[in-house]
Design a protein around this motif. Structure first.
Motif, mmCIF file in Angstrom:
data_model
loop_
_atom_site.group_PDB
_atom_site.id
_atom_site.type_symbol
_atom_site.label_atom_id
_atom_site.label_comp_id
_atom_site.label_asym_id
_atom_site.label_seq_id
_atom_site.Cartn_x
_atom_site.Cartn_y
_atom_site.Cartn_z
ATOM 1 N N TYR A 40 -2.233 -16.232 4.621
ATOM 2 C CA TYR A 40 -1.329 -15.806 5.685
ATOM 3 C C TYR A 40 -1.224 -14.295 5.735
ATOM 4 O O TYR A 40 -1.374 -13.612 4.733
ATOM 5 N N GLU A 41 -0.924 -13.817 6.937
ATOM 6 C CA GLU A 41 -0.572 -12.414 7.132
ATOM 7 C C GLU A 41 0.864 -12.411 7.626
ATOM 8 O O GLU A 41 1.203 -13.139 8.566
ATOM 9 N N ILE A 42 1.695 -11.622 6.961
ATOM 10 C CA ILE A 42 3.130 -11.606 7.247
ATOM 11 C C ILE A 42 3.560 -10.189 7.600
ATOM 12 O O ILE A 42 3.229 -9.243 6.882
ATOM 13 N N HIS A 43 4.274 -10.076 8.706
ATOM 14 C CA HIS A 43 4.851 -8.793 9.116
ATOM 15 C C HIS A 43 6.365 -8.992 9.174
ATOM 16 O O HIS A 43 6.840 -9.877 9.889
ATOM 17 N N ARG A 76 -1.287 -11.434 2.896
ATOM 18 C CA ARG A 76 -1.224 -10.021 3.290
ATOM 19 C C ARG A 76 0.202 -9.764 3.753
ATOM 20 O O ARG A 76 0.701 -10.463 4.627
ATOM 21 N N ILE A 77 0.827 -8.744 3.182
ATOM 22 C CA ILE A 77 2.219 -8.447 3.504
ATOM 23 C C ILE A 77 2.315 -7.054 4.116
ATOM 24 O O ILE A 77 1.787 -6.094 3.560
ATOM 25 N N PHE A 78 3.001 -6.978 5.242
ATOM 26 C CA PHE A 78 3.292 -5.709 5.896
ATOM 27 C C PHE A 78 4.799 -5.653 6.098
ATOM 28 O O PHE A 78 5.359 -6.521 6.769
ATOM 29 N N THR A 79 5.449 -4.646 5.526
ATOM 30 C CA THR A 79 6.900 -4.520 5.660
ATOM 31 C C THR A 79 7.240 -3.174 6.276
ATOM 32 O O THR A 79 6.500 -2.200 6.144
#
Length: 84
Positions: A40-43, A76-79
Motif C-alpha cells: 500500500y501507499e498511504i498519504h 510506502r508512507i507519506f506524511t
C-alpha cells in the motif's frame, strides 16, 4: 476495478487510520500491488504530526497499522501537516 471505488483492503486500512488520526485533514490509501493487498501507499495530512520529525510521523503510522502490516509485503508512507 473502477478508479472511484476502494478495495476492501484500502477501506480497512483507511478506517484504521481515521480512528488513529482523528485530526487528519486528508487520508489516502492506494493498493499498489494490483489489488491483492500486499503493498500500500498511504498519504496522511494531520495536525498530529506537527512538531514531529518525519521518522516519528512514520513510526506513528506504523504503530497504528501494526496488525494490518503483518499481512503486507510493503508499505510506502507519506506524511505531512496541514498548511497554515
Amino acid at each position: 476495478r473502477p478508479l472511484c471505488s476502494q478495495s476492501d483492503g484500502e477501506a480497512r486500512v483507511a478506517r484504521v487510520l481515521r480512528q488513529s488520526f482523528p485530526r487528519a485533514s486528508a487520508i489516502r490509501v492506494v493498493d499498489i500491488s494490483g489489488g491483492c493487498g500486499a503493498m500500500y501507499e498511504i498519504h496522511i495530512e494531520s495536525e498530529e504530526f506537527r512538531e514531529k520529525r518525519t521518522v516519528q510521523q512514520h513510526q506513528m503510522v506504523n504503530q497504528a497499522l501494526s496488525e494490518e502490516i503483518k499481512a503486507m509485503h510493503g508499505l510506502r508512507i507519506f506524511t505531512s501537516t496541514p498548511k497554515a
